[in-house]
Design a protein around this motif. Structure first.
Motif, short mmCIF file in Angstrom:
data_model
loop_
_atom_site.label_atom_id
_atom_site.label_comp_id
_atom_site.label_asym_id
_atom_site.label_seq_id
_atom_site.Cartn_x
_atom_site.Cartn_y
_atom_site.Cartn_z
N ARG A 1 -17.11 71.51 16.39
CA ARG A 1 -16.59 72.81 15.71
C ARG A 1 -17.08 73.49 16.67
NH1 ARG A 1 -21.34 70.48 11.35
NH2 ARG A 1 -19.67 69.77 9.50
N GLY A 2 -16.10 73.77 17.21
CA GLY A 2 -15.93 74.88 17.66
C GLY A 2 -16.65 77.00 17.74
N LEU A 3 -16.39 77.69 18.54
CA LEU A 3 -17.01 78.82 18.23
C LEU A 3 -15.93 79.30 16.62
CD1 LEU A 3 -18.13 80.37 21.17
CD2 LEU A 3 -19.87 79.65 18.98
N SER A 4 -14.59 78.89 16.98
CA SER A 4 -14.06 79.88 15.01
C SER A 4 -13.69 78.62 14.83
CB SER A 4 -12.05 79.23 16.19
OG SER A 4 -11.72 77.72 16.66
N THR A 5 -14.31 77.67 14.49
CA THR A 5 -14.71 76.97 13.43
C THR A 5 -15.71 77.76 12.41
OG1 THR A 5 -13.75 74.75 14.16
CG2 THR A 5 -15.30 74.87 12.04
N LEU A 6 -16.75 78.32 14.03
CA LEU A 6 -18.42 78.83 13.10
C LEU A 6 -17.61 79.97 12.63
CD1 LEU A 6 -20.91 79.41 13.65
CD2 LEU A 6 -21.10 80.36 15.42
N ARG A 7 -16.89 80.73 12.74
CA ARG A 7 -16.73 81.89 12.69
C ARG A 7 -15.31 81.83 11.36
NH1 ARG A 7 -14.91 87.03 15.05
NH2 ARG A 7 -15.18 88.56 12.93
N ARG A 8 -14.72 80.87 10.69
CA ARG A 8 -14.10 80.43 9.47
C ARG A 8 -15.14 79.84 8.93
NH1 ARG A 8 -10.55 77.41 12.64
NH2 ARG A 8 -11.69 75.89 12.15
N HIS A 9 -15.98 79.48 9.10
CA HIS A 9 -17.53 79.07 7.98
C HIS A 9 -17.96 79.70 7.22
CE1 HIS A 9 -20.22 76.13 6.64
NE2 HIS A 9 -21.46 77.51 7.78
N ILE A 10 -18.63 81.33 8.83
CA ILE A 10 -18.91 81.74 7.95
C ILE A 10 -17.91 82.69 7.01
CG2 ILE A 10 -20.31 84.65 8.98
CD1 ILE A 10 -21.16 82.95 11.11
N ARG A 11 -17.57 83.22 7.58
CA ARG A 11 -15.71 84.07 6.07
C ARG A 11 -16.14 83.14 5.12
NH1 ARG A 11 -11.87 84.61 10.74
NH2 ARG A 11 -12.19 86.71 11.90
N ASN A 12 -15.97 81.76 4.98
CA ASN A 12 -15.99 81.37 4.35
C ASN A 12 -17.46 81.41 3.21
OD1 ASN A 12 -12.95 80.22 4.43
ND2 ASN A 12 -13.78 78.43 4.92
N LEU A 13 -18.08 81.55 3.89
CA LEU A 13 -19.46 81.34 3.37
C LEU A 13 -19.90 82.78 2.44
CD1 LEU A 13 -22.69 80.24 6.05
CD2 LEU A 13 -22.13 79.03 3.63
N TRP A 14 -19.34 83.65 2.88
CA TRP A 14 -19.20 85.06 2.21
C TRP A 14 -19.40 85.43 0.66
CZ3 TRP A 14 -22.09 87.16 5.39
CH2 TRP A 14 -22.64 88.11 6.40
N PRO A 15 -17.93 84.31 0.42
CA PRO A 15 -18.26 84.47 -1.31
C PRO A 15 -19.58 83.59 -1.86
CG PRO A 15 -16.56 83.69 -0.14
CD PRO A 15 -16.96 84.18 0.71
N MET A 16 -19.96 82.55 -1.46
CA MET A 16 -20.65 81.39 -1.68
C MET A 16 -21.84 82.95 -2.22
SD MET A 16 -20.40 78.21 -0.08
CE MET A 16 -19.12 77.66 0.25
N LEU A 17 -22.02 83.52 -1.19
CA LEU A 17 -23.97 84.71 -1.02
C LEU A 17 -23.25 86.70 -1.96
CD1 LEU A 17 -24.90 84.36 2.62
CD2 LEU A 17 -25.87 82.80 0.96
N VAL A 18 -22.65 86.29 -2.36
CA VAL A 18 -21.71 87.89 -3.30
C VAL A 18 -22.61 87.47 -4.48
CG1 VAL A 18 -20.23 89.29 -4.22
CG2 VAL A 18 -20.46 88.61 -1.55
N ARG A 19 -23.00 88.61 -5.51
CA ARG A 19 -23.34 88.25 -6.50
C ARG A 19 -22.64 89.44 -7.08
NH1 ARG A 19 -24.30 84.48 -4.45
NH2 ARG A 19 -26.52 83.46 -4.36
N GLU A 20 -22.32 89.62 -8.27
CA GLU A 20 -21.96 90.50 -9.53
C GLU A 20 -22.92 90.74 -9.83
OE1 GLU A 20 -18.56 90.48 -9.42
OE2 GLU A 20 -18.24 89.16 -8.27
N PRO A 21 -22.73 92.78 -10.39
CA PRO A 21 -23.43 93.58 -11.42
C PRO A 21 -24.46 92.81 -11.99
CG PRO A 21 -21.96 93.95 -10.54
CD PRO A 21 -21.16 92.79 -10.54
#
Length: 533
Positions: free
Chosen positions: A94-114
């Motif tokens: 898992r290189g740094l590019s993989t880590l960066r993609r992982h973070i981008r994929n995490l954002w929707p999981m941490l988002v909450r709706e109103p």
């Protein structure tokens, strides 16, 4: 004709396969011979399939030649050789590019709706989307959100930043301040004030919105300075402290001298450990420590090994007053942009007084560091901590002071995996051996701003090694890390949480900040290979 084309295609595939060197068709045991045998018999990896599935990083013949030449004869030397020459699944793939993609994929999981209001519930409902830190932290938090936003800004989530700013603005308008987190039980306190810096991440140029946000920022400043009207002979009220020369600075506080709702039993227990003090006094200090975000640290303790000796409200913190300086300068600049010269002049004067006070009370030339100030002893505190870097972050340190701080940081706080929070091992989570993403960012940005680029780069590299290495082993982004061992962090009142908003944000922002920068190469082998433990 279609049949002919199919036959021709099949023939080409056969020709291509025939052209592949025979060695590439052999099993790993045949290709790597004695190297394969040594790795498997010494059980360098617990599962024998792990190395059997590894991919060489270069020509296998060259790898074998180097293996015979270097002859690694210990498990550690053999593991180092393997990780340098092979991409091993689940270990260093898992290189740094993989880590960066992982973070981008995490954002929707941490988002909450109103939110919808729930009668009897503790959640303060937000009207716009927002990001939570993760784990047990399932609501929006104040200072966490700034460091989360740093990552959102470079990961193409500008609309989410604007939505969170709308939530914070509306929260100030409703409650007069931004609470620790969006729960009713947090309303008695705030957190380190980063709203001014959040506003700098906005791309919205609507003048009406700008005026509204400025009004909210001024309202937040009034919240922190409200104690000015009740100062008495003690020289302090709420979050305001009168210093010996009369200048007004700030401290952490909470409006309720009670056990925290979210840590009720823990606070009762802490108060019972020191019957010589009133329980309400201890509760106030505990809550003020929570407002600081450093809950808890030897910074606030008379005895570093005993939480019951906490005395947060007796201390004038260097980090808080550096952030207040940023807030006052931000207000002055925004007032000037709106042609409110009286406002600009007033806040410029406040900022000037605070900047001078940071030099007068917090700089310790004999120890080459900035310190917190003890209003009881009328002197700087002896506690060394990463808070010393906040004046650099705020642009309040001279070049000479920054150079001296850099030496002190290198000597006392720099660990193999980033910056320690303090040098003391106390079992509290905001002490050694832990390091935290927000403090790494403050340090890196402050050092870079004040001309200490080499140390800024070194902290970045070491921190990213820790985050990426732990991600390789666990697949998780964590709240805090042990920067001495480069492993998950520990200590405090609850288990280490994963998710994790501010670690995601700071990691993305650092990778973006230094990508392709030859002066601070984030792609060097030590990081891209990702050390295995």
């Amino acid at each position: 004709m279609q049949i002919c084309r199919s036959i021709l295609g099949a023939a080409l595939v056969l020709v291509t396969l025939a052209a592949v060197p025979l060695q590439a068709q052999e099993a790993p045991a045949a290709i790597y011979g004695e190297l394969f045998q040594q790795i498997q018999t010494e059980r360098i990896f617990p599962d024998g399939k792990t190395f059997a599935d590894a991919e060489p990083r270069r020509d296998p013949a060259a790898i074998m030649a180097d293996y015979r030449r270097t002859a690694p004869d210990t498990p550690v030397a053999l593991e180092d050789f393997v990780l340098a020459n092979f991409k091993v699944p689940g270990v260093n793939d898992r290189g740094l590019s993989t880590l960066r993609r992982h973070i981008r994929n995490l954002w929707p999981m941490l988002v909450r709706e109103p939110d919808e209001p729930t009668p009897g519930g503790s959640l303060l409902p937000m009207t716009e989307r927002y990001v939570v830190p993760g784990g047990r932290f399932r609501e929006m938090y104040y200072w966490d959100s700034y460091f989360t936003m740093l990552g959102l800004a470079v990961d193409g989530q500008q609309q989410l930043i604007e939505a969170m700013l709308d939530n914070f603005t509306a929260t100030i308008e409703r409650f007069g301040h931004i609470p620790n987190g969006m729960r009713t039980y947090y309303l008695g306190r705030s957190q380190p004030p980063f709203f001014a810096l959040m506003l700098d991440l906005s791309h919205d140029e609507d003048p009406v919105l700008a005026a509204r946000r400025l009004a909210a920022l001024r309202q937040e400043h009034a919240y922190w300075m409200a104690g000015t009207s009740c100062l008495d002979a003690t020289g302090a009220c709420a979050r305001v402290v009168r210093m010996p020369d009369g200048v007004l600075l700030n401290r952490y506080w909470d409006d309720h001298p009670l056990p925290r709702d979210e840590s009720y039993v823990e606070d009762l227990t802490t108060a019972q450990e020191d019957p010589s003090r009133a329980a309400t006094e201890i509760y106030r200090h505990l809550r003020a420590g929570a407002e600081s975000g450093w809950d808890y640290s030897s910074r606030w303790l008379a005895d570093p090994q005993r939480l019951s000796t906490i005395r947060t409200t007796d201390i004038v913190p260097v980090d808080l007053n550096s952030l207040m300086l940023i807030m006052e300068e931000e207000i002055a600049g925004r007032c000037a942009a709106q042609d409110d010269q009286a406002c600009a002049a007033a806040y410029t004067e406040m900022a000037g007084e605070r900047r001078a006070a940071l030099q007068r009370y917090f700089w310790m030339p004999e120890e080459d560091r900035f310190a917190d100030w003890d209003r009881v002893s009328q002197a700087p505190t002896p506690r060394v901590s990463a808070a010393m870097l906040f004046p650099l972050f705020a642009g309040a340190a001279t070049k000479e002071q920054a150079a001296a701080v850099a030496q002190t940081v290198t000597r006392t706080l720099l660990a193999p995996g980033g910056l320690r929070t303090t040098p003391l091992h106390t079992g509290e989570q905001w002490d050694a051996p832990n390091g935290w993403a927000p403090l790494q960012w403050i340090a890196i940005a402050g050092l870079e701003r004040s001309g200490q680029e080499a140390l800024a780069c070194e902290v970045s590299r070491r921190w990213l090694d820790t985050v990426a290495g732990t991600f390789t082993e666990t697949g998780k982004m964590l709240e805090k890390y042990n920067v001495e061992e480069r492993t998950p962090g520990g200590g405090g009142e609850y288990p280490t949480q994963d998710g994790f908003g501010w670690t995601n944000g700071v990691t993305s922002a650092l990778l973006e900040r230094y990508a392709g920068n030859p002066a601070c190469d984030m792609q060097r082998p030590a990081i891209s290979l990702l050390y295995a433990r």
